[in-house]
Design a protein around this motif. Sequence first.
Motif, PDB file in Angstrom:
ATOM      1  N   TYR A  44      51.923  21.543 -13.275  1.00 45.22           N
ATOM      2  CA  TYR A  44      51.357  22.342 -12.174  1.00 45.22           C
ATOM      3  C   TYR A  44      50.015  21.802 -11.739  1.00 45.22           C
ATOM      4  O   TYR A  44      49.186  21.501 -12.600  1.00 45.22           O
ATOM      5  N   PRO A  45      49.731  21.676 -10.442  1.00 43.52           N
ATOM      6  CA  PRO A  45      50.621  22.007  -9.335  1.00 43.52           C
ATOM      7  C   PRO A  45      51.569  20.829  -9.025  1.00 43.52           C
ATOM      8  O   PRO A  45      51.169  19.674  -9.095  1.00 43.52           O
ATOM      9  N   ILE A  46      52.806  21.171  -8.651  1.00 42.01           N
ATOM     10  CA  ILE A  46      53.797  20.116  -8.380  1.00 42.01           C
ATOM     11  C   ILE A  46      53.638  19.680  -6.925  1.00 42.01           C
ATOM     12  O   ILE A  46      54.523  19.889  -6.093  1.00 42.01           O
ATOM     13  N   ASN A  47      52.477  19.122  -6.621  1.00 43.36           N
ATOM     14  CA  ASN A  47      52.186  18.773  -5.219  1.00 43.36           C
ATOM     15  C   ASN A  47      52.325  17.277  -4.935  1.00 43.36           C
ATOM     16  O   ASN A  47      51.911  16.805  -3.875  1.00 43.36           O
ATOM     17  N   LYS A  48      52.853  16.541  -5.926  1.00 41.04           N
ATOM     18  CA  LYS A  48      53.105  15.104  -5.774  1.00 41.04           C
ATOM     19  C   LYS A  48      51.833  14.279  -5.617  1.00 41.04           C
ATOM     20  O   LYS A  48      51.893  13.155  -5.148  1.00 41.04           O
ATOM     21  N   LYS A  49      50.689  14.866  -5.968  1.00 39.81           N
ATOM     22  CA  LYS A  49      49.441  14.086  -5.953  1.00 39.81           C
ATOM     23  C   LYS A  49      49.109  13.738  -7.407  1.00 39.81           C
ATOM     24  O   LYS A  49      48.741  14.652  -8.181  1.00 39.81           O
ATOM     25  N   PRO A  50      49.213  12.464  -7.782  1.00 43.99           N
ATOM     26  CA  PRO A  50      48.979  12.096  -9.187  1.00 43.99           C
ATOM     27  C   PRO A  50      47.612  12.565  -9.693  1.00 43.99           C
ATOM     28  O   PRO A  50      47.475  12.941 -10.857  1.00 43.99           O
ATOM     29  N   GLU A  51      46.616  12.564  -8.810  1.00 43.22           N
ATOM     30  CA  GLU A  51      45.266  12.959  -9.255  1.00 43.22           C
ATOM     31  C   GLU A  51      45.201  14.445  -9.630  1.00 43.22           C
ATOM     32  O   GLU A  51      44.258  14.881 -10.284  1.00 43.22           O
ATOM     33  N   ASP A  52      46.194  15.242  -9.197  1.00 45.47           N
ATOM     34  CA  ASP A  52      46.204  16.674  -9.527  1.00 45.47           C
ATOM     35  C   ASP A  52      47.086  17.006 -10.742  1.00 45.47           C
ATOM     36  O   ASP A  52      47.247  18.185 -11.086  1.00 45.47           O
ATOM     37  N   PHE A  53      47.670  15.974 -11.368  1.00 43.90           N
ATOM     38  CA  PHE A  53      48.516  16.229 -12.543  1.00 43.90           C
ATOM     39  C   PHE A  53      47.687  16.986 -13.596  1.00 43.90           C
ATOM     40  O   PHE A  53      46.588  16.587 -13.928  1.00 43.90           O
ATOM     41  N   ARG A  54      48.187  18.127 -14.038  1.00 42.97           N
ATOM     42  CA  ARG A  54      47.570  18.997 -15.052  1.00 42.97           C
ATOM     43  C   ARG A  54      46.323  19.731 -14.541  1.00 42.97           C
ATOM     44  O   ARG A  54      45.534  20.249 -15.337  1.00 42.97           O
ATOM     45  N   LEU A  55      46.182  19.802 -13.227  1.00 45.53           N
ATOM     46  CA  LEU A  55      44.991  20.468 -12.679  1.00 45.53           C
ATOM     47  C   LEU A  55      45.000  21.979 -12.950  1.00 45.53           C
ATOM     48  O   LEU A  55      43.971  22.567 -13.277  1.00 45.53           O
ATOM     49  N   ALA A  56      46.168  22.617 -12.827  1.00 43.86           N
ATOM     50  CA  ALA A  56      46.227  24.077 -13.032  1.00 43.86           C
ATOM     51  C   ALA A  56      45.768  24.434 -14.446  1.00 43.86           C
ATOM     52  O   ALA A  56      44.967  25.366 -14.642  1.00 43.86           O
ATOM     53  N   GLU A  57      46.240  23.687 -15.442  1.00 42.49           N
ATOM     54  CA  GLU A  57      45.843  24.017 -16.820  1.00 42.49           C
ATOM     55  C   GLU A  57      44.363  23.703 -17.045  1.00 42.49           C
ATOM     56  O   GLU A  57      43.705  24.357 -17.851  1.00 42.49           O
ATOM     57  N   THR A  58      43.832  22.729 -16.307  1.00 41.78           N
ATOM     58  CA  THR A  58      42.404  22.409 -16.429  1.00 41.78           C
ATOM     59  C   THR A  58      41.557  23.576 -15.920  1.00 41.78           C
ATOM     60  O   THR A  58      40.562  23.971 -16.548  1.00 41.78           O
ATOM     61  N   ILE A  59      41.981  24.151 -14.795  1.00 42.97           N
ATOM     62  CA  ILE A  59      41.249  25.309 -14.247  1.00 42.97           C
ATOM     63  C   ILE A  59      41.308  26.471 -15.238  1.00 42.97           C
ATOM     64  O   ILE A  59      40.310  27.146 -15.498  1.00 42.97           O
ATOM     65  N   LEU A  81      56.544  14.658 -17.179  1.00 40.69           N
ATOM     66  CA  LEU A  81      55.699  13.483 -17.357  1.00 40.69           C
ATOM     67  C   LEU A  81      54.840  13.215 -16.129  1.00 40.69           C
ATOM     68  O   LEU A  81      53.996  12.326 -16.126  1.00 40.69           O
ATOM     69  N   ASN A  82      55.097  13.958 -15.054  1.00 42.74           N
ATOM     70  CA  ASN A  82      54.287  13.807 -13.835  1.00 42.74           C
ATOM     71  C   ASN A  82      54.440  15.078 -13.003  1.00 42.74           C
ATOM     72  O   ASN A  82      55.157  15.993 -13.390  1.00 42.74           O
ATOM     73  N   ASN A  83      53.757  15.112 -11.845  1.00 42.67           N
ATOM     74  CA  ASN A  83      53.894  16.292 -10.968  1.00 42.67           C
ATOM     75  C   ASN A  83      54.547  15.900  -9.639  1.00 42.67           C
ATOM     76  O   ASN A  83      54.177  16.377  -8.579  1.00 42.67           O
ATOM     77  N   GLN A  84      55.546  14.975  -9.744  1.00 42.52           N
ATOM     78  CA  GLN A  84      56.214  14.448  -8.552  1.00 42.52           C
ATOM     79  C   GLN A  84      57.492  15.213  -8.188  1.00 42.52           C
ATOM     80  O   GLN A  84      58.203  14.828  -7.285  1.00 42.52           O
ATOM     81  N   ARG A  85      57.807  16.259  -8.899  1.00 47.25           N
ATOM     82  CA  ARG A  85      59.064  16.986  -8.743  1.00 47.25           C
ATOM     83  C   ARG A  85      60.282  16.083  -8.975  1.00 47.25           C
ATOM     84  O   ARG A  85      61.301  16.146  -8.271  1.00 47.25           O
ATOM     85  N   THR A  86      60.181  15.181  -9.941  1.00 47.11           N
ATOM     86  CA  THR A  86      61.311  14.321 -10.313  1.00 47.11           C
ATOM     87  C   THR A  86      61.857  14.831 -11.646  1.00 47.11           C
ATOM     88  O   THR A  86      61.148  15.540 -12.372  1.00 47.11           O
TER      89      THR A  86
END
Length: 307
Positions: A44-59, A81-86
């Motif tokens: 989370y968030p699954i917004n396909k932006k690699p820089e945001d991978f694990r951002l929700a848990e960081t907040i 393993l990523n937030n790319q929705r794959t």
Amino acid sequence: MKNQPTLILGTAMWGWTISRQDCFALLDYFYGQGFREVDAATNYPINKKPEDFRLAETILKEWIAVHGVHDLRLMMKVGSLNNQRTPEINLCRSFLLIMLDEYRQLFGSNLGTFMLHWDNRSEEGAIRDSLEGLDAARREGLQAGLSGIRHPEVYARLNQEFRFDFRIQVKHNILQSDFGRYAPFHGAARFIAYGINAGGIKLDPAEYHERSSLKTRGAEANMAHPMLPQLRDAIGKASLNANRPPISSFNQIGMVYAFYSPDMEGILLGASRIGQLRDSLAFYETLKAHDYGDLYQSLKERHAEEP
Ligand SMILES: NC(=O)c1ccc[n+]([C@@H]2O[C@H](COP(=O)([O-])OP(=O)(O)OC[C@H]3O[C@@H](n4cnc5c(N)ncnc54)[C@H](OP(=O)(O)O)[C@@H]3O)[C@@H](O)[C@H]2O)c1
């Protein structure tokens, strides 16, 4: 009557449509009202932006650190393993042990449930390996969970041996429900409804705005869902009962539907603003105080895919 479901705060849109400041305000309010359960996932968030991978848990971690909180009951979904929705996931035992260690370090006593997220596999040996990983979490006092499982029947078969008291997240709203797919666990697991707004449907089209979740997630087709006129009709009829507050939003419909559904022990709230969260918590009290069983029955009759 069945046990009343509890409320869990969702974080899928944190750091995406919801700013860090608003996430803090949501959690301040939720926690302040006495609620402790929060749902998160590595992707989370699954917004396909690699820089945001694990951002929700960081907040979430930052909020915990600022407030020095130790009594959240966090449900963490792992495997991505990523937030790319794959469908790239790793649910093998060794990876689960690494993630367990990681989340114990990050969240300590706030971690309550360790949940396998997104499994398309059907092979019994591979799933057994995952359950052995989950067993390590159970030995550390955590609850075991499942979410997004393509073959629940394999899990149910293996669980005759493992005997997990599973918590299972399931998409469950008036337009679409995956509850039927989990038939092998009906009556034998604790279900949690997510997506109760079908991703952000509004009864009144004028309520949509530029940052509406439904648009952001690319699910605009649901805006004109053919069932909406029927729903407005059901709400109109239910509102004739003067002994209880009328229904005023699609979210309240979703809450009624989940609240009365069999096997649901939890309802996931996807509030994106503090006003929405206030409304959901207030309506939860209304649900506990008034009988909306007749509305549930009429919704159930309209549900196209009810198991
Ligand atoms: N297990 C899984 O695979 C899985 C999948 C999806 C989600 N989840 C979990 O479930 C949580 C909720 O999922 P979801 O976001 O799909 O839920 P949802 O309830 O279907 O949609 C959330 C959207 O509904 C609208 N909404 C929420 N509360 C409202 C209220 N009181 N009044 C009016 N509108 C309201 C908001 O739309 P606007 O922002 O447009 O106003 C909000 O962004 C997630 O955060 C996540 O933790 C789990």
